[in-house]
Motif scaffolding. Sequence first.
Motif, PDB file in Angstrom:
ATOM      1  N   SER A   1       0.819  -1.224   0.000  1.00  0.00           N
ATOM      2  CA  SER A   1       0.000   0.000   0.000  1.00  0.00           C
ATOM      3  C   SER A   1       0.847   1.267   0.000  1.00  0.00           C
ATOM      4  O   SER A   1       0.337   2.352  -0.263  1.00  0.00           O
ATOM      5  CB  SER A   1      -0.923   0.023   1.221  1.00  0.00           C
ATOM      6  OG  SER A   1      -0.154   0.178   2.398  1.00  0.00           O
ATOM      7  N   TRP A   2       2.140   1.134   0.325  1.00  0.00           N
ATOM      8  CA  TRP A   2       3.079   2.261   0.447  1.00  0.00           C
ATOM      9  C   TRP A   2       2.621   3.222   1.549  1.00  0.00           C
ATOM     10  O   TRP A   2       2.997   4.395   1.576  1.00  0.00           O
ATOM     11  CB  TRP A   2       3.257   3.013  -0.888  1.00  0.00           C
ATOM     12  CG  TRP A   2       3.382   2.116  -2.074  1.00  0.00           C
ATOM     13  CD1 TRP A   2       4.077   0.922  -2.138  1.00  0.00           C
ATOM     14  CD2 TRP A   2       2.804   2.293  -3.375  1.00  0.00           C
ATOM     15  NE1 TRP A   2       3.953   0.382  -3.391  1.00  0.00           N
ATOM     16  CE2 TRP A   2       3.187   1.188  -4.166  1.00  0.00           C
ATOM     17  CE3 TRP A   2       2.005   3.287  -3.947  1.00  0.00           C
ATOM     18  CZ2 TRP A   2       2.776   1.039  -5.498  1.00  0.00           C
ATOM     19  CZ3 TRP A   2       1.610   3.149  -5.272  1.00  0.00           C
ATOM     20  CH2 TRP A   2       2.001   2.041  -6.033  1.00  0.00           C
TER      21      TRP A   2
ATOM     22  N   GLY B   1       6.544  -8.502 -13.158  1.00  0.00           N
ATOM     23  CA  GLY B   1       7.263  -7.782 -12.111  1.00  0.00           C
ATOM     24  C   GLY B   1       6.823  -6.345 -11.915  1.00  0.00           C
ATOM     25  O   GLY B   1       7.543  -5.550 -11.321  1.00  0.00           O
ATOM     26  N   LEU B   2       5.643  -5.995 -12.421  1.00  0.00           N
ATOM     27  CA  LEU B   2       5.155  -4.620 -12.252  1.00  0.00           C
ATOM     28  C   LEU B   2       3.939  -4.620 -11.328  1.00  0.00           C
ATOM     29  O   LEU B   2       3.039  -5.439 -11.490  1.00  0.00           O
ATOM     30  CB  LEU B   2       4.776  -4.049 -13.624  1.00  0.00           C
ATOM     31  CG  LEU B   2       4.130  -2.652 -13.686  1.00  0.00           C
ATOM     32  CD1 LEU B   2       4.459  -1.995 -15.032  1.00  0.00           C
ATOM     33  CD2 LEU B   2       2.620  -2.684 -13.514  1.00  0.00           C
ATOM     34  N   SER B   3       3.916  -3.732 -10.344  1.00  0.00           N
ATOM     35  CA  SER B   3       2.708  -3.591  -9.534  1.00  0.00           C
ATOM     36  C   SER B   3       2.263  -2.135  -9.520  1.00  0.00           C
ATOM     37  O   SER B   3       3.051  -1.221  -9.798  1.00  0.00           O
ATOM     38  CB  SER B   3       2.923  -4.114  -8.118  1.00  0.00           C
ATOM     39  OG  SER B   3       4.063  -3.538  -7.559  1.00  0.00           O
ATOM     40  N   MET B   4       0.980  -1.959  -9.222  1.00  0.00           N
ATOM     41  CA  MET B   4       0.399  -0.610  -9.177  1.00  0.00           C
ATOM     42  C   MET B   4      -0.263  -0.366  -7.826  1.00  0.00           C
ATOM     43  O   MET B   4      -0.180  -1.188  -6.925  1.00  0.00           O
ATOM     44  CB  MET B   4      -0.614  -0.435 -10.309  1.00  0.00           C
ATOM     45  CG  MET B   4       0.020  -0.438 -11.695  1.00  0.00           C
ATOM     46  SD  MET B   4      -1.134   0.111 -12.961  1.00  0.00           S
ATOM     47  CE  MET B   4      -1.298   1.866 -12.568  1.00  0.00           C
ATOM     48  N   ASN B   5      -0.949   0.756  -7.705  1.00  0.00           N
ATOM     49  CA  ASN B   5      -1.656   1.129  -6.470  1.00  0.00           C
ATOM     50  C   ASN B   5      -2.543  -0.022  -5.993  1.00  0.00           C
ATOM     51  O   ASN B   5      -3.206  -0.664  -6.802  1.00  0.00           O
ATOM     52  CB  ASN B   5      -2.555   2.331  -6.720  1.00  0.00           C
ATOM     53  CG  ASN B   5      -1.840   3.473  -7.391  1.00  0.00           C
ATOM     54  OD1 ASN B   5      -1.286   3.305  -8.464  1.00  0.00           O
ATOM     55  ND2 ASN B   5      -1.832   4.623  -6.776  1.00  0.00           N
TER      56      ASN B   5
ATOM     57  N   PRO C   1      -1.907   7.334 -10.375  1.00  0.00           N
ATOM     58  CA  PRO C   1      -1.505   5.993 -10.807  1.00  0.00           C
ATOM     59  C   PRO C   1       0.022   5.884 -10.792  1.00  0.00           C
ATOM     60  O   PRO C   1       0.708   6.758 -11.326  1.00  0.00           O
ATOM     61  CB  PRO C   1      -2.045   5.895 -12.234  1.00  0.00           C
ATOM     62  CG  PRO C   1      -3.091   6.947 -12.341  1.00  0.00           C
ATOM     63  CD  PRO C   1      -2.665   8.048 -11.410  1.00  0.00           C
ATOM     64  N   THR C   2       0.514   4.859 -10.157  1.00  0.00           N
ATOM     65  CA  THR C   2       1.955   4.715  -9.942  1.00  0.00           C
ATOM     66  C   THR C   2       2.362   3.286 -10.245  1.00  0.00           C
ATOM     67  O   THR C   2       1.631   2.357  -9.899  1.00  0.00           O
ATOM     68  CB  THR C   2       2.273   5.074  -8.473  1.00  0.00           C
ATOM     69  OG1 THR C   2       1.914   6.440  -8.257  1.00  0.00           O
ATOM     70  CG2 THR C   2       3.741   4.879  -8.126  1.00  0.00           C
ATOM     71  N   VAL C   3       3.502   3.103 -10.889  1.00  0.00           N
ATOM     72  CA  VAL C   3       4.002   1.746 -11.110  1.00  0.00           C
ATOM     73  C   VAL C   3       5.292   1.533 -10.332  1.00  0.00           C
ATOM     74  O   VAL C   3       6.120   2.447 -10.219  1.00  0.00           O
ATOM     75  CB  VAL C   3       4.246   1.424 -12.607  1.00  0.00           C
ATOM     76  CG1 VAL C   3       2.938   1.444 -13.388  1.00  0.00           C
ATOM     77  CG2 VAL C   3       5.253   2.360 -13.230  1.00  0.00           C
TER      78      VAL C   3
END
Length: 374
Positions: free
Chosen positions: A107-108, A270-274, A287-289
């Motif tokens: 979740s950062w 290997g890519l994740s988002m919000n 939107p962030t990768v």
Amino acid sequence: MKPRIHYTKPSITELEVRYATDAAANGWGEHCYDYINRFEEAFKAHLGVKFAIATSSCTGALHMGMAALGIGPDDEVIMADTNWIATAAPITYLGAKPVFVDILPDSWCLDPALVEQAITSRTKAIVAVHLYGNLCEMDKLLAIGEKYGIPVIEDAAEAIGSIYHGKRAGAMGKFGAFSFHGTKTLTTGEGGIFVTNDSELYEHVLTLSNHGRARGQAKQFWPDMIGFKYKMSNIQAAIGCAQVERIDELTRRKREIFSYYRECLTAIPGLSMNSEPVDTVNGAWMPTVVFNPETGITREILQAAFASENIDARVFFHPLSSLPMFEERRANEQAWDVPTRAINLPSYHDITVSEQDRIVDVLREISSKKITDK
Ligand SMILES: *Cc1c(COP(=O)(O)O)cnc(C)c1O
């Protein structure tokens, strides 16, 4: 050179122009607070809270709210290391110390277990920042606050439209603060708002916000304490009134942009988002990768690729504890690591599908190049 794709930009229609024009022409004298009052009422109704005070910035709303909670010299306030400086600055204005804890990798946002470990006898508040629209684990944070008798503040500047277990971000803590800066989902150019359900805290902040003049004070020009001047103007509030009328449209569009990215990008390894856990809605402000370390894809590679395509993509927030004003905390591994392999994608309301496709293509190309490198 291909046309520039901007990072953020407000959505302004005839409605905002009409209200702002009216405020500039007629919003004076006995009407000088009309749009401000209307904006506060509309925002309260949207959020489902009892009290609101429009401000000139989110920073100002946080500053007054923290002052009203009695935060002062030598106190500690716990917050995530991953953040915009605006959350930490008001803590330092009051002479208190921000205590930076690490974030969760998905979740950062604040790691609740680390929040509990960071509590000392000096801890006066916990600030939950819903980063990029992602939600903090509010049940856990509120339970910790309850257990230790420490208020949980919500900095919901990035979380208009985010909903946690049926409750809107900003409406769950002791108080909430929002920003209406030009980059945010809802804008007044510059601006913010303080919200709470606590009548005593509201009265205190209301007095502070009026240079210390209590509304029950019969004497004119008589401040009872040193206050602040962080007011929103009637003209800004007029733009805000139009934006709140359009708030469902504004947040729906943000989510639509985010969903399209998510759809196109899930296939990239290997890519994740919000994050958007069960029973939550992500307002999708930004939107962030983030690429996994194994991909070898770094912030610098991403920045160079977007720059060469004339796309304004921005870096993920640096850990605050890496800034020269604060004590370094490399033990906050996620906060120090995630930004080195992440990027924010453009997401202004009027972005087109073909512009989004250009952005998606850059990411696909970087990823496939990296795979063939190996
Ligand atoms: C934008 C932002 C702020 C600051 O808002 P201002 O209106 O510029 O003061 C505070 N906190 C967070 C998390 C933000 O993203």
